[in-house]
Design an enzyme around this catalytic site. Structure first.
Site, short mmCIF file in Angstrom:
data_model
loop_
_atom_site.label_atom_id
_atom_site.label_comp_id
_atom_site.label_asym_id
_atom_site.label_seq_id
_atom_site.Cartn_x
_atom_site.Cartn_y
_atom_site.Cartn_z
N GLY D 47 46.82 16.28 58.54
CA GLY D 47 47.31 14.85 59.11
C GLY D 47 46.65 14.27 60.27
N ALA D 87 38.57 24.79 64.22
CA ALA D 87 37.53 24.92 65.43
C ALA D 87 36.72 23.45 65.47
CB ALA D 87 36.41 26.25 64.81
N ALA D 287 28.65 11.86 65.11
CA ALA D 287 30.24 12.06 65.67
C ALA D 287 30.23 13.65 66.03
CB ALA D 287 31.04 12.15 64.43
N VAL D 290 36.98 16.03 68.05
CA VAL D 290 38.09 15.79 69.01
C VAL D 290 39.34 16.66 68.87
CG1 VAL D 290 38.94 13.79 67.94
CG2 VAL D 290 38.83 13.79 70.27
N GLY D 291 39.69 17.00 67.71
CA GLY D 291 41.03 17.52 67.54
C GLY D 291 41.58 18.53 68.31
N GLU D 292 40.80 19.53 69.00
CA GLU D 292 41.42 20.67 69.80
C GLU D 292 41.26 20.13 71.14
OE1 GLU D 292 40.72 24.58 67.87
OE2 GLU D 292 38.73 23.58 67.68
#
Lengths: 448, 161, 268, 336
Positions: D47, D87, D287, D290-292
């Site tokens: 998502g 991760a 890049a 950033v997700g965690e």
């Protein structure tokens, strides 16, 4: 600095699945329509720690709609597994289905496969397991004391053992004890986090479908398709060529779907029955049975100078793995390697220890191993600031790592941006910093 | 009444369900009639992912016995898709990135539709309160609220013309 | 799975209750029964078809059908305390389903609306195989909350004073109740003439708190009296511990929220 | 009723990729005969927008329009290996694998175009709009679609490429911890403002303001989506979420969304964020991940804000109302 001359990278193009998300047409694993599907429900341990004296499935087998019941005796391959065994992590310590003991409340004991979910549930209630309850331990520091109830012979002292017989993943950099003796201040505290549920809106689950050619297609919401395939094949002692995993569109993960819990037993059920089988965690199972984020207890001791320089940091961390290893040794190493946070500190000692307790096994969640570290260190930084009477922004800027600094695990800092982030946030918050701080950058100092 | 035949109209189509035992509306919609937009997020009435509209009223299909909607009109997101009124809202969701994993989204769309049916000009607080029964674990709700605010503003603009 | 029964009259419903006893679950809104009762019984009896969703007003008083929903209370009742309580029950979809009758039977710490009804000194009417039976809601709870028929109606007179409901929850909306308090205070020449105080989430069911009422009656509604009432209510509470709050916290919040409610009344 | 306000902040860094490496991802890219490009993977989109950003990266590396890139992922029979979505690794690992595959495919595409245009490969460039033209000569051009068709039907060549990204495993020295654990680090600093009710212990988060340094953003709206969603989860972690409310005891574990506590839509404050881009030297187009980290920075910021408001030192999460009241009681009794 950011790359120039990019055409599409850097652009806010719309999210690809959104067109079907908003109409409800996105196909999640559960939306795959399969004829003649059976349903799997799990009989689970009522005790956090007990010896299994006997498992009687006879009444469940004769319950309406039941096609089969699976216990550890039906496993064609290994009885114990660890998902990372293929990567050399061991020993394999977790039963696929419990046999000698249960070590947490909710552990899988026997799987019922029936025509409807209701029939499977009714039969699950008819499974009789005779237990001898054993003393349980729930606190990490209690668990590693002499005489604490032992969970398994794999871990005689209820903690993981790292290479060279180390009880901890560790960092040794400089000489922390010498630096503590030289420090103007010693600042110590301990920090505690609790287990947290990933709580994706779609619970863990899969549908395993026999294809008639000996292969099984598993529609799964795993966060890692090949990994789940390999682990499933390993547990069931079947060639990987016999399995196909289909997924890739998942109703939220947050680390909660790297566990490979439903797939192996559902695949076995499909093999045994020759029919498609679905195993979907109820919300209650997702809350209680699926892995949680570990609880962590972190002790931090810092040696600090009057000018704000942190010259030594000693960290001792206990990770509450729950009853089995899963990925905890990995997370504990990651935690260890993350210390001492985004700061350049010349003397660092870290011990991070995986401890086994009689609770739901823990596993990955967003910020795996790092979240508790960041929490502890950043609350500690405020305590340091208060202790030495320094502005907490200035304290962090003084100590923030710069490009080229040596980290405690002996790798030079690359792509540094901590100073810039702090300065940007200070500006957003309206924090007035002295000019010498405002002019700092990640390039302005190389540690000697 | 004791026949065990339940007649409902789902998204405009007459359907009959034969059942003597307790059966949830969610189960009938998802599994008998293949309306897969009706998500099963908890089956405990706690997440709102299974929200549908029964006789014009927002309901949780997981806690609704299908017998209790005998003779009723049921609308799922599939049914709302057939009307044009939801298209603009869906477009705002896309513009505002108001979904990530998308699992809560069908329930959100239905709940927002029900809100706008009752109150065409809700305040930000009213929007947030109207979403109190629909859990989203990804977005932090703000993009969803913004999408609704933006459709409300657009509707007000059209009405004002 | 439970067999679904759909009575077509009150008589038939009362007969089914009498015939099946504890093997029967009553499904009104379904929000509690479908999860906590129906999976464990042989019969589920749906009563939505019996109506019981009328709201009647007479001389300031109210007669509420047991099937009146939280939504109806929010939309149609001129009593803010009841509206506040209804607004705190679940989200909009749940409020469209959950009934006032169901709320009276809600498992603690739920039962916010019932807490207000206690403070309004409401009566409950059951339809049994022997006809109608009406009793005070307070007596109903005190006698063990045993229903011998179908709850059909809740009646209450106009509040005998200022009525305030406050709920302690962990979220602003759709929050599980930590505790709730409802206080109805009639002031007579600056002194408390009548006091009706109820606490939810502090025992096996919502309860009237006579000790807190006695601490107020005849006194000015000042800080000392308010604090005394709060303390009495906390002392009289025997809340449980759950995932949301401990007994310790709940007991403390009973005093805190009752004092807040009383101060709100004192401030007019 | 006393309400006290406080401000706190926290600075965090976050590593990209599986700790200690050894976590490869592969990608295959091929052109269809009409000039679309299929990126075949088996990476999982949770998502966060993986399919979207891989299409962006592929389009950028190929030099073709974004809309002509099809991402085919999620089937182990067809997609090459991916270690998995966790991760903060997929943008970095899968992104780099896509670039490698795309560059190989692009090379063939340009060779075919060069042959058709009768010029040297080094003279060609793509316009990102579906055309390949001679540098500086706009009208000496061939479309990507025509090139793809010619490759297949006339020249018998496949416009395709293979990509993999592997950070070699770096074991940790058991004694010193020496290792090369990460690929790059992202950074964040979050400021939280809170209001605490000293009678009930309730904490309301009034504002979250963050600066995030995430390298080159592939899709700024998706980055923002992570930051806002992560702020909400961080508030939940800081104040409410636990499966063991009386840890270490296992009693009273939540079984549903009524008892598992999370903030509601209406409890969500405004989230302000500024994103900085300091390129990663090995990330796809610079890049990072950033997700965690988006959950990590709000948690200590909120706890520091509570301590700032109350003059206490709370060192555990979640900071439930009960934790607040016990800390205040202890302070009133003259304790720490």
């Amino acid at each position: 600095m950011a790359m120039k001359d990019l055409k599409i990278v850097g652009q806010p193009v719309k999210l690809r699945d959104l067109d079907t998300h908003v109409t409800g047409e996105t196909v999640f694993y559960e939306d795959v329509r399969v004829p003649r599907m059976l349903h799997l429900k799990m009989h689970r341990s009522r005790y956090p720690h007990a010896r299994i004296l006997g498992i009687d499935t006879s009444q469940a087998l004769s319950s309406p709609g039941v096609v089969t019941v699976l216990t550890h005796e039906d496993l064609p391959g290994k009885k114990l597994y660890n998902a990372l065994a293929g990567a050399g992590v061991g020993p394999e310590d977790e039963p696929v289905l419990a046999f000698d003991k249960v070590r947490w409340k909710g552990e899988s004991v026997a799987a019922v496969i029936a025509e409807t979910p209701e029939q499977a549930n009714a039969a699950v209630a008819k499974i009789k397991v005779e237990y001898e309850e054993l003393p349980a331990v729930f606190d990490v520091e209690e668990a590693i004391k002499d005489g604490a109830p032992n969970l398994t012979a794999h871990w005689p002292n209820n903690h993981y053992v790292y290479p060279d017989d180390h009880r901890a993943a560790q960092i040794r950099y400089g000489d922390v004890e010498k630096a503590f003796a030289e420090a103007d201040h010693i600042v110590e505290d301990s920090y505690q986090t609790q287990p947290i549920e990933q709580a994706p809106m779609e619970t863990n689950g899969c549908i395993a479908v026999p294809e008639g050619d000996g292969r099984i297609t598993v529609y799964s919401n795993t966060q890692a398709l090949q990994f789940s395939l390999d682990v499933t094949a390993g547990i069931l002692d079947m060639p990987t060529s016999k399995l196909r995993f289909v997924g890739g569109t998942v109703g939220g993960g947050f680390g909660g779907k790297v566990d490979i819990q439903p797939e192996p037993i559902t695949t076995l059920a499909a093999l045994r029955t020759g029919r498609p089988v679905k195993f979907k965690y109820t919300r209650e199972e997702e809350m209680q049975v699926s892995s949680s984020r570990s609880a962590w207890r972190v002790y931090v001791k810092d040696g600090v100078m009057n000018d704000g320089r942190i010259i030594a940091r000693k960290v001792t961390t206990y990770q509450d793995s729950g009853a089995y290893l899963r990925f905890s040794s990995y997370a504990c190493m990651k935690h260890c390697g993350h210390m001492p946070g985004p700061y350049t500190i010349p003397n660092v000692s870290v011990d991070s220890i995986v401890v086994f307790t009689n609770r739901t096994p823990s596993n990955a969640m967003r910020g795996f191993g790092v979240m508790a570290g960041s929490f502890a260190l950043e609350v500690q930084m405020d305590k340091i600031a208060e202790t030495i009477g320094m502005d907490p922004w200035e304290l962090r800027l003084i100590n923030a790592y710069r490009e080229g600094d040596m980290k405690a695990h002996r790798k030079e800092v690359e792509d540094a941006g901590m100073v810039e982030s702090i300065l940007a946030a200070a500006e957003m918050a309206g924090k007035q910093l002295p000019e010498n701080f405002r002019n700092m950058s990640s390039l302005d100092r190389k540690a000697g | 009444m004791a026949s065990g035949i339940v007649s409902i109209k789902v998204n405009g189509r007459a359907e009959e369900v034969v059942t003597g035992a307790v059966t949830t509306l969610q189960d009938v919609l998802r599994n008998n009639l293949d309306y897969t937009s009706v998500k099963d997020g908890c089956s405990q009435g706690g997440c709102g992912a299974c929200s549908v509209i029964v006789d014009g009223e927002l309901r949780l299909s997981c806690l609704t016995p299908v017998q209790e909607v005998d003779g009723s009109e049921v609308v799922t997101l599939e049914g709302l898709n057939l009307s044009n009124s939801i298209t603009a809202l869906q477009q705002k969701f896309i513009e505002k990135y108001a979904a990530q994993c998308g699992f809560c989204t069908p329930g959100m769309m239905v709940a927002i539709t029900a809100l706008l049916d009752r109150n065409a000009n809700p305040s930000r607080d009213e929007i947030a309160e109207a979403l109190a029964g629909n859990i989203c674990r990804c977005t932090g709700y703000l993009p969803i609220i913004e999408a609704v605010e933006s459709i409300v503003a657009e509707m007000a603009g059209i009405a004002g013309d | 799975m439970a067999e679904y029964l759909r009575p077509s009259s009150l008589e038939e419903a009362a007969g089914m209750i009498a015939a099946h006893g504890s093997t029967l679950a009553i499904v009104a809104g379904g929000t509690s029964a479908m999860r906590f009762a129906v999976p464990y019984v042989a019969y589920a009896m749906g009563v939505r078809g019996l109506g019981m969703n009328e709201i009647e007003r007479s001389s300031g008083g109210l007669s509420l059908g047991a099937g009146v929903t939280m939504r109806q209370i929010r939309d149609s009742l001129p009593i803010p305390a009841l509206q506040d309580a209804a607004r705190g029950v679940g989200g909009p979809a749940l409020q469209n389903m959950a009934t006032i009758g169901g709320n009276i039977f809600a498992h603690p710490p739920n039962g916010d609306v019932a807490t207000v009804l206690l403070a309004m000194d409401a009566t409950v009417t059951f339809f049994t195989t022997n006809g109608e039976r009406t009793q005070k809601l307070e007596e109903f709870y005190d006698s063990g909350a045993q229903a011998d028929g179908l709850l059909t109606r809740i009646d209450c007179a106009a509040p005998g004073g200022e009525l305030v409901f406050l709920k302690c929850g962990r979220q602003r909306f759709n929050s599980r109740t930590v505790i709730s308090v409802a206080a109805c205070i009639g002031l007579d020449n600056g002194k408390v003439g009548n006091a009706c105080i109820a606490v939810g989430g502090a025992g096996a069911h919502p309860m009237r708190c006579a000790a807190a009422e006695q601490a107020l009656i005849g006194r000015a509604l000042d800080d000392a009296a308010i604090t005394a009432a709060g303390d009495e209510a906390a002392r009289a509470s025997s809340p449980g511990t759950d995932a949301v709050a401990s007994e310790w916290y709940r007991r403390r919040m009973v005093a805190t929220y009752l004092c807040r409610a009383l101060r709100q009344i004192a401030a007019g | 009723m006393t309400k006290l306000r406080g401000t706190g902040f926290a600075a965090v860094n976050y590593p990209t990729g599986m700790h200690l490496g050894g976590d490869p991802t592969q990608s295959l890219v091929h052109a269809t005969t009409s000039g679309n490009f299929v990126v075949t993977m088996s990476s999982v989109d949770l998502g966060q927008g993986l399919k979207t950003i891989l299409a962006q990266i592929a389009a950028e590396a190929l030099g073709v329009p974004y809309d002509t890139v099809i991402v085919d992922t999620g089937d182990t029979d067809t997609g090459p290996h991916c270690t998995g979505t966790f991760a903060s690794r997929t943008t970095h690992r899968a992104g780099n694998a896509v670039i490698m595959a795309a560059e190989e495919a692009r090379k063939v595409m340009l060779e075919v175009a060069a042959e058709k245009l009768e010029v040297g490969v080094e003279d060609l460039e793509t316009d990102g709009l579906g055309n390949i033209h001679v540098k500086g000569v706009e009208d000496k051009a061939i479309s990507v679609a025509e090139t793809a068709g010619a490759a297949h039907f006339e020249l018998g060549r496949t416009i395709s490429g293979r990509g993999i990204y592997l950070k070699p495993p770096s074991p940790m020295d058991p004694e010193t911890g020496e290792s090369d654990p990460d690929s790059t680090q992202a950074h964040a600093c979050t400021v939280a403002e809170v209001e605490v009710d000293t009678e009930t212990g309730d904490v309301q988060v009034l504002a979250i303001k963050s600066a995030y340094e995430v390298g080159q953003q592939v899709n700024p709206e998706l980055v923002k989506g992570q930051i806002v969603g992560g702020a909400w989860m961080g508030i939940g972690h800081a104040l409410q979420e636990t499966t063991a409310p009386y840890y270490p005891a296992i009693d009273h574990a939540p079984r549903d969304f009524q008892t598992y506590q999370m903030p509601g839509a209406v409890d969500m404050p405004e989230v302000e964020c500024e994103v900085l881009e300091i390129a990663s030297r090995n990330g796809p187009f610079g890049a990072k991940g950033v997700g965690e980290m988006v959950t990590n920075s709000p948690i200590p910021a909120i706890v520091n804000a509570i301590n700032n408001a109350l003059g206490v030192r709370i060192t555990q999460i979640p900071v439930t109302p009960e934790v607040v009241l016990r800390a205040l009681d202890e302070k009133a009794a003259g304790g720490g």
